[in-house]
Enzyme design. Structure first.
Site, PDB file in Angstrom:
ATOM      1  N   ASN B 248       0.806  -1.217   0.000  1.00 32.64           N
ATOM      2  CA  ASN B 248       0.000   0.000   0.000  1.00 32.64           C
ATOM      3  C   ASN B 248       0.842   1.272   0.000  1.00 32.64           C
ATOM      4  O   ASN B 248       0.381   2.322  -0.440  1.00 32.64           O
ATOM      5  CB  ASN B 248      -0.921   0.008   1.228  1.00 32.64           C
ATOM      6  N   ASN B 273      -7.112 -10.176   3.661  1.00 33.51           N
ATOM      7  CA  ASN B 273      -8.121  -9.238   3.162  1.00 33.51           C
ATOM      8  C   ASN B 273      -9.442  -9.909   2.765  1.00 33.51           C
ATOM      9  O   ASN B 273      -9.574 -11.131   2.817  1.00 33.51           O
ATOM     10  CB  ASN B 273      -7.557  -8.414   2.003  1.00 33.51           C
ATOM     11  N   CYS B 336      -6.775  -1.021   9.496  1.00 34.04           N
ATOM     12  CA  CYS B 336      -6.398  -1.963   8.447  1.00 34.04           C
ATOM     13  C   CYS B 336      -6.174  -1.098   7.219  1.00 34.04           C
ATOM     14  O   CYS B 336      -5.357  -0.185   7.267  1.00 34.04           O
ATOM     15  CB  CYS B 336      -7.464  -3.021   8.248  1.00 34.04           C
ATOM     16  N   ASP B 341     -13.425  -3.152   7.927  1.00 32.58           N
ATOM     17  CA  ASP B 341     -13.620  -4.601   7.947  1.00 32.58           C
ATOM     18  C   ASP B 341     -12.843  -5.238   9.108  1.00 32.58           C
ATOM     19  O   ASP B 341     -13.403  -5.525  10.150  1.00 32.58           O
ATOM     20  CB  ASP B 341     -13.174  -5.216   6.623  1.00 32.58           C
ATOM     21  N   LYS B 378     -19.489  -1.848   5.421  1.00 42.27           N
ATOM     22  CA  LYS B 378     -20.348  -1.737   4.238  1.00 42.27           C
ATOM     23  C   LYS B 378     -21.242  -2.962   4.085  1.00 42.27           C
ATOM     24  O   LYS B 378     -21.005  -3.824   3.221  1.00 42.27           O
ATOM     25  CB  LYS B 378     -19.478  -1.552   2.997  1.00 42.27           C
ATOM     26  N   ARG B 382     -20.823  -5.859   1.397  1.00 42.47           N
ATOM     27  CA  ARG B 382     -20.256  -7.109   1.895  1.00 42.47           C
ATOM     28  C   ARG B 382     -21.258  -8.259   1.855  1.00 42.47           C
ATOM     29  O   ARG B 382     -20.889  -9.422   1.722  1.00 42.47           O
ATOM     30  CB  ARG B 382     -19.754  -6.920   3.335  1.00 42.47           C
TER      31      ARG B 382
END
Lengths: 565, 584
Positions: B248, B273, B336, B341, B378, B382
Site C-alpha cells: 500500500n 483481506n 487496516c 472490515d 459496508k 459485503r
C-alpha cells in the site's frame, strides 16, 4: 526381590512440583512400593498428590552438575513424569543422587510384571470387605434375567476349566440345540477357540448379536460342519443372518495364507458377509500417541494442528467404529436379522463393535448399572486382554508389544453418542473419564489380567476389590450421573458425518484450563436441574420430560444417516 | 410482481443430500418475497420457505434422465436441489429467481410491515443509542469527550455523526489528521476501559506513502497517548499482513513510521483481506457440502480452506488488544486499510473480551450498532444485498459472529445469549427484512430515510429474547476479562452455522432446549402463556413466533395461496398441526 529393595531414597525434602495451570509448590516427595506421594510443607490443611506408580507411562530426567558436587553446592535434577491419564508433572529435586535414585525407583516400580505384586492386591480400604461376590453379574445371571433367551438358548459350561477357549469365561450362552461336543469342534475351527457365542438378544424382536474369532479355513478352504450347524441354529428358521467381518475383503483373503479365513458363501448359505475395514493393534496405538502429541503441540498454527489431527487418524477410528456399530444396529433393529461380528482374534474390535451396537440398541445398557454390566460382560468376561493392551499409554518410549487403546476408543465412541444424545445416557462424562483412568492404573482388580482364567489363577476375585461394585456402592456419586437423563426406548443412532464427530476434549484436554470452564458449566447444569426439582416439589411429574420425547429422532428418520455407512 | 413468470409449479422434487432417501413430489410457489416448497404426503404437510434475499446463487445443472435440476445456494448456507419435470418450468423459475433474488432496488425491508405504528417504529429505532454507550463507559470525562464535529459528515462521510475524541484536541488537528487518513477515517474512540483508563481507538491507514508525514496526525496520536495517564506509550496495530501494508505504501498509503510518532509501538497482525476470506469461505462450503466424505477428506478439506486459520488470526488480534488494555494499561489504535472490515472485527471482539456488558443480549446489539453499523461497515456491499460487484462481497461480519461463538464454546457460562441468537442475527443481516443492515454508512442511511421507511431489528429480537437465552449464564464478577486459549485445537468447525440445514448432523437431543424448558417456569411467571405455548413448550414458542412473523409477511401478497389457510388455522388455534410440518 522385595519391592522395597527398589527404593534407595524414600524421602526428599524441598522438592518443587510443577503442574500445568497451577502455581509451583514446594514440599516433600516420598516413594513407596506403589505410590509417589508429594505433600506441600504447610502443617495444616496440607495438600497432597498421590500418584499410583503404575499410572506413570514415561519418565524423563535431566540432571545438572553431573560431576558429583555435593548437594550443598546446589546440584539438582528435574524429573518429568508423564502419566497414562495424560497428566504431565515436573519435579525439581535437590541433590543429583536423590534425583537419580527416585527416577530409577519409579522406572522399576512402575513396570511391574507380576500381577499379584500390583497395588490392587494391597489396597484395603476400611469401607470395603473382601468377602462376598465379586463383580456385578455372571453369564448365568444374565441368562436368568433375559427371558427372551429361555426358549432357544442355553448356558453351556463346556469351558468351565478354560480348556476349550482360554480367553472365554467359564459359562457362555449358545443355541439350545447345539450340544457341547459340537461347541468343542467349532472351537477348534476358530482362532483361539473363540467359537460363536451370544453377545446380545434384542428385546424388541429377539434377534441376536453373536461374536467369535475368525474361522480357520486356511489356504485350502477347510470347513467345519459343527461350526456351520452352530450358526445355522442361531438364525433358526429365519432366512438370513449377517456376518460383519471387521477386515477388508482383501485382508480376509490374505488371512487364509496364515491359517485364518472367513465364512464362505457356499458353506454358510444363509449368512451374508459384509466387510468393514478396521485398523487394529499397533496402528491404533500409534494414533493415540500421535494425537496426544498433537494436542500438546505448542505451535500456534491451525493448519499444523488440523494436519496432525488428520494424520493421527484417531477420529477416523472413531468414525469406523460408530459406522460399523450403526450397520449392526441397522441389521438387527431395522431389517430384523441376527448378526455375527468378528475380526481376527475377536478380542478387540469385535468387542468394540458389539458393545457399541448394544449401547445404541438397548435402553438397559444406558443406565449406570447397565453400562457397567455391559463392560463387565463384553470386555472383562469376554476376555479383552487388558493387561497387554493397557501396559503403556501415549507417552511411553518402550517398544510397543501388544499395546492398543481399543477400550479408550470405546469410551471415546460412547462420549460421541452422549454428545449427540445428551439426555439418553444415565451416566456422565466423568464416569467415562474415571474409567479411562482406571483401565491404565487402578486400586481395584477389575482391569487386571487378560482373561477370566488368568484372574482365577492369580486369585483376583479373592484378593482385590471390584471397581464396578465400588462405583455403585453405597450410592453412586453425583458426578457420575447425568442430571438431564431421560430414559428412552428408541435406538439412539448417532450421526457419523465427520462434522458430527468431535475431538473428545474432556479426555485429551483434561489437564488444561478449558476443563475447568467445562466443569463450571456442568455445575451450572446440576444447579438448574436441582432448582427445578425443588420447585416442582416431591411429586414432580414427567410433564417436562414428556414434551421432549418428540425431539428424539425416531430411527425411521435416521435412515439418511445410513447411506454413508 | 412482474418478475414472477410462473407462481406455481407442480410435481417438483426436492432432492435430498442422500440420494437413497426417497424424495416425493411437491409443489413450488414463488411469491414476491419467498420461494416456498410444499410436500404433501398422507397427512403431513411439509413446507420449506426460502426468502429471496437469502438466495446467493441459482444454477441450472445439465439435464438428467430424471428431469431438469436447479441448484439454489443460500447465504444462510442452505442448499436446495430441485428437480423439475419440464424444462420449461425450470427455465421459468430460474428466470424469475434471477430477477427476484438480486433486486436492483426495493429491498424487502421497504415492504415489510410488522404491524407497528409510527410511534413504535420511532421508539424501535431509538432503542439502541450509541451515545448511551459512551455515557456507560463514563464519557465525557477528564480524558475523552463526545464531539459533534462530524455532524454533517463533512470530516468523514463514512463515520457516525457523534465521535469520541481526546479532550481538548483542536479542530485543526482533527481535520488535519482526517486528511492524512484514507477516506478521512481519522483516529477516534472505539472503547474506553474505565478501570485502566486505556482506550481502543480506530482509524484507516495513513496516507504516508514512502515518505509523507502529517503533523496533525502525529498530534492526534500524541493526544490519544496523553489521554491515558497510566501508560507512556500507545500501540498502533495494523491488522494487515506486513506484505499487504507495504504494498500500500507504493500507492501513497501504508502504515505509521515509528520515527515520526513519539512513543508508539507498532505491530502487524496478519489478518488477510476480504478476497482471501471470501475464497476461504467458498472452500469451506465445498467441504460442508461434500456428499459422503471420509474423516480424512473432511479434515484435509477443513485445513485447506484455511477458514479456521483466519478465524484464529482475528481472535489473536482481538486478544492482543484486550491484553494491551487490561495488562499493560496501554491504549491501542487499530487500523487496516479502510478501517471498516478487519478493524471492526478486531475492535468489537476486544470489547467482548474486555467488557461483560457486550456479552449480554442487549450489549451485543449495542456493540454491532456501534462498531459495525455506525462506523460504516459496508453491509450492503459485503452482503451483496443488491446486484453489486461480487468482489465486494465478503463474510467479514460472519467471521465476527463465529469468533463470538468460538468464545462461547470455551466459556459456556459467560454469555447471556446462546448460539441461536448469533445465527438469527446472521440470518437477519442477509434477510433485509429490517432496515438495520441496509446501506453502507450512517450518511447513506440518512439519505434514503431508512428510519422512516423500515423497522429496526433489535426490538424484534428483544421481544423474543427468551429463545436466545443461555441458561448457563452466570453474571460472575471475577471473570470480567476473558482470556481464551488461542491454541489451534480450540478452534472448532461451526456445524451449527455452516451445516445448519443438515439437521442429521446435529445432536439429536438438545441440552439447550432441555435447560430452557426447565428454566421456563421463571419466564412463565413473567409472561402470560398462550394456549399454544403451553401445548408446545419451548419448541412451540419458536414456531409460534415464526408463524406470526410469516403471517405478517403474507399480508404483502394477499393473493398468496396460503394466506387464507394459515389465517384460518391460526385463528382456530390449530397452528400446532400446521407448524408441525414446517421445515424451517
Amino acid at each position: 526381590m522385595e519391592l522395597s529393595e527398589h527404593i534407595k531414597t524414600a524421602n526428599v525434602e524441598d522438592v518443587t512440583l510443577r503442574r500445568p495451570f497451577h502455581p509451583a509448590l514446594r514440599g516433600t516427595l516420598c516413594v513407596t512400593s506403589h505410590h509417589l506421594l508429594f505433600s506441600d510443607r504447610k502443617d495444616e490443611a496440607s495438600w497432597q498428590l498421590l500418584i499410583l506408580l503404575k499410572n506413570i507411562d514415561a519418565i524423563e530426567k535431566s540432571v545438572e552438575n553431573l560431576f558429583g558436587y555435593p548437594r550443598a553446592m546446589g546440584s539438582s535434577g528435574t524429573i518429568t513424569i508423564k502419566c497414562k491419564d495424560l497428566l504431565v508433572l515436573q519435579l525439581e529435586i535437590p541433590g543429583m543422587e536423590e534425583c537419580l535414585n527416585i527416577a530409577s525407583s519409579i522406572e522399576a516400580l512402575s513396570s511391574l510384571e507380576s500381577v499379584t505384586e500390583m497395588y490392587p492386591f494391597f489396597y484395603r480400604p476400611s469401607h470395603l470387605t473382601l468377602n462376598g461376590p465379586w463383580g456385578l453379574s455372571s453369564t448365568e445371571q444374565y441368562y436368568k434375567q433375559t427371558e427372551r433367551l429361555w426358549d432357544r438358548w442355553r448356558v453351556s459350561t463346556v469351558n468351565s476349566d478354560y480348556s476349550v477357549c482360554p480367553s472365554y469365561p467359564s459359562a457362555v450362552i449358545v443355541p439350545r440345540e447345539v450340544d457341547d461336543d459340537k461347541l468343542i469342534r467349532s472351537a477348534r475351527f476358530r482362532q483361539g477357540g473363540r467359537f460363536p457365542v451370544l453377545s446380545y438378544c434384542h428385546h424388541r424382536n429377539g434377534m441376536v448379536i453373536m461374536r467369535s474369532s475368525q474361522p480357520l479355513t486356511g489356504a485350502n478352504k477347510k470347513r467345519c460342519k459343527e461350526d456351520e450347524l452352530l450358526l445355522q441354529a442361531v438364525i433358526d428358521g429365519s432366512e438370513l443372518g449377517y456376518i460383519i467381518d471387521l477386515r477388508s475383503a482383501q485382508q480376509a483373503q490374505q488371512a487364509r495364507m496364515t491359517g485364518g479365513g472367513f465364512e464362505s458363501k457356499s458353506f454358510y448359505s444363509h449368512w451374508k458377509r459384509i466387510h468393514r475395514h478396521h485398523e487394529r493393534g499397533k496402528i491404533v496405538q500409534e494414533s493415540l500417541i500421535k494425537l496426544v502429541e498433537a494436542c500438546s503441540d505448542p505451535s500456534h498454527s491451525v493448519d499444523r494442528w488440523l494436519s496432525k489431527l488428520e494424520n493421527s487418524k484417531w477420529l477416523s477410528h472413531v468414525h469406523s467404529a460408530l459406522s460399523t456399530a450403526g450397520l449392526v444396529v441397522e441389521c438387527v433393529e431395522r431389517d430384523g436379522h441376527s448378526v455375527l461380528v468378528h475380526g481376527s482374534e475377536g478380542t478387540d474390535n469385535t468387542l468394540l463393535v458389539s458393545s457399541l451396537a448394544q449401547l445404541i440398541l438397548d435402553p438397559a445398557s444406558r443406565t449406570v448399572t447397565g453400562f457397567l454390566c455391559l463392560l463387565e460382560r463384553e470386555w472383562i468376561q469376554a476376555g479383552h486382554p487388558f493387561q497387554q493392551r493397557c501396559a503403556h499409554s501415549a507417552y511411553s518410549h518402550a517398544r510397543l508389544k501388544q499395546e492398543c487403546p481399543i477400550f479408550l476408543l470405546l469410551l471415546d465412541c460412547v462420549w460421541q453418542v452422549w454428545r449427540q444424545f445428551p439426555l439418553a445416557l444415565e451416566f456422565s462424562e466423568a464416569l467415562l473419564l474415571r474409567l479411562a483412568q482406571e483401565v491404565y492404573a487402578s486400586n481395584y482388580g477389575t482391569f487386571l489380567c487378560n482373561s477370566e482364567q488368568e484372574r482365577c489363577a492369580a486369585g483376583v476375585k479373592e484378593n482385590t476389590h471390584c471397581l464396578f461394585q465400588s462405583l455403585l456402592r453405597p450410592d453412586i456419586e453425583e458426578q457420575y450421573l447425568n442430571p438431564l437423563y431421560e430414559p428412552t426406548d428408541l435406538a439412539i443412532w448417532p450421526s457419523v458425518h465427520p462434522q458430527s464427530l468431535q475431538l473428545w476434549t474432556g479426555l485429551f484436554l483434561r489437564w488444561t484450563e478449558y476443563a475447568q470452564n467445562m466443569e463450571e458449566a456442568r455445575e451450572e447444569v446440576w444447579s438448574i436441574v436441582k432448582e427445578h426439582h425443588e420447585q416442582a416439589g416431591p411429586d414432580r411429574t414427567n410433564n417436562t420430560l414428556s414434551t421432549h420425547c418428540d425431539t428424539l429422532t425416531p430411527f425411521e428418520n435416521l435412515m439418511d444417516e445410513l447411506t454413508i455407512l | 410482481m412482474e418478475h414472477i413468470i410462473t407462481p406455481k409449479v407442480e410435481y417438483v422434487k426436492l432432492l435430498n443430500r442422500y440420494p437413497e432417501k426417497k424424495s416425493v413430489l411437491g409443489t413450488l410457489y414463488l411469491t414476491a418475497t419467498h420461494l416456498i416448497y410444499v410436500e404433501q404426503t398422507n397427512n403431513t404437510r411439509k413446507e420449506t420457505w426460502v426468502l429471496h434475499h437469502h438466495i446467493m446463487s441459482v444454477e441450472k445443472l445439465p439435464l438428467t434422465a430424471h428431469g431438469c435440476p436447479l441448484l439454489i445456494r443460500c447465504k444462510t448456507f442452505q442448499l436446495l436441489h430441485l428437480l423439475f419435470q419440464r424444462e420449461r418450468d425450470c427455465q421459468d423459475v430460474y428466470q424469475s429467481l434471477l430477477r427476484l433474488f438480486q433486486p436492483e432496488e426495493e429491498l424487502y425491508a421497504f415492504l415489510y410491515n410488522p404491524q407497528q405504528n409510527e410511534e413504535d417504529r420511532r421508539q424501535g429505532w431509538e432503542f439502541i443509542n450509541v451515545a448511551n454507550d459512551f455515557s456507560r463507559m463514563g464519557l465525557s470525562n477528564d480524558y475523552w469527550e463526545i464531539s459533534h464535529l462530524n455532524k454533517d459528515y463533512e470530516i468523514c462521510s463514512t463515520y457516525p455523526s457523534v465521535l469520541g475524541l481526546p479532550k481538548n484536541v483542536s479542530v485543526a488537528t482533527v481535520t488535519g489528521s482526517a486528511k492524512f487518513r484514507s477516506r478521512g477515517r481519522l483516529p477516534v474512540l472505539s472503547y474506553f476501559h474505565k478501570d485502566t483508563k486505556a482506550a481502543i481507538c480506530r482509524c484507516s491507514q495513513p496516507l504516508s506513502g514512502l515518505t509523507s508525514r502529517c503533523v496533525e496526525d502525529e498530534q492526534m496520536l500524541q493526544a490519544i497517548s496523553q489521554a491515558n495517564p497510566n501508560c507512556p506509550y500507545i500501540y498502533v496495530v495494523d491488522t494487515r499482513p506486513k506484505l499487504n501494508a507495504m504494498a500500500n505504501r507504493a500507492a501513497g498509503k501504508g502504515y505509521e513510521n515509528e520515527d515520526n510518532y513519539s512513543n508508539i509501538r507498532f505491530q502487524f497482525q496478519g489478518i488477510e483481506n476480504i478476497h482471501v476470506m471470501r475464497n476461504s469461505l467458498q472452500k469451506l462450503l465445498e467441504v460442508c457440502s461434500m456428499k459422503s466424505p471420509s474423516m480424512s477428506d473432511y479434515l484435509t478439506g477443513l485445513e485447506n480452506s484455511g477458514w479456521l486459520r483466519h478465524i484464529k488470526s482475528v481472535m489473536d488480534a482481538g486478544m492482543f488488544l484486550a491484553k494491551a488494555v487490561c495488562e499493560e494499561r496501554a491504549s491501542v489504535l487499530v487500523h487496516c486499510s479502510d478501517g471498516w472490515d478487519r478493524t471492526a472485527q478486531v475492535c468489537s471482539l476486544s470489547c467482548i473480551l474486555l467488557d461483560p456488558y457486550y456479552r449480554t443480549i442487549k450489549g451485543l446489539m449495542v456493540l454491532i450498532e456501534k462498531e459495525w453499523i455506525s462506523f460504516g461497515h459496508k453491509f450492503s456491499h459485503r452482503c451483496g444485498h443488491l446486484d453489486t460487484d461480487p468482489k465486494e462481497v465478503s463474510p467479514v461480519f460472519t467471521q465476527f459472529l463465529e469468533c463470538v461463538w468460538q468464545l462461547s464454546e470455551q466459556f459456556p457460562c459467560v454469555f447471556e445469549f446462546n448460539e441461536r441468537y448469533l445465527i438469527e442475527i446472521h440470518n437477519q443481516v442477509y434477510a433485509c427484512q429490517y432496515g438495520n443492515f441496509i446501506g453502507n454508512c450512517q450518511k447513506e442511511r440518512l439519505e434514503i430515510r431508512l428510519h422512516e421507511k423500515t423497522f429496526s431489528l433489535w426490538p424484534h429480537l428483544l421481544k423474543n429474547q427468551h429463545l436466545y437465552r443461555n441458561p448457563l449464564y452466570r453474571r460472575s464478577l471475577e471473570c470480567t476479562v476473558l482470556r481464551p486459549s488461542t491454541l489451534p485445537l480450540h478452534f472448532k468447525f461451526w456445524c451449527g452455522m455452516y451445516n445448519y440445514y443438515d439437521r442429521g448432523m446435529h445432536p439429536k437431543q438438545s441440552v439447550l432446549d432441555q435447560l430452557l424448558s426447565l428454566t421456563q417456569k421463571q419466564v412463565e411467571g413473567e409472561r402470560t402463556m398462550t394456549e399454544l405455548q403451553r401445548v408446545r413448550g419451548v419448541v412451540g414458542v419458536v414456531d409460534f413466533v415464526r408463524v406470526e412473523r410469516y403471517l405478517t409477511d403474507m399480508t404483502l401478497s394477499p393473493s398468496h395461496p396460503f394466506t387464507s389457510t394459515i389465517h384460518c388455522a391460526f385463528t382456530k388455534g390449530q397452528t400446532q398441526s400446521l407448524t408441525h410440518g414446517l421445515d424451517w
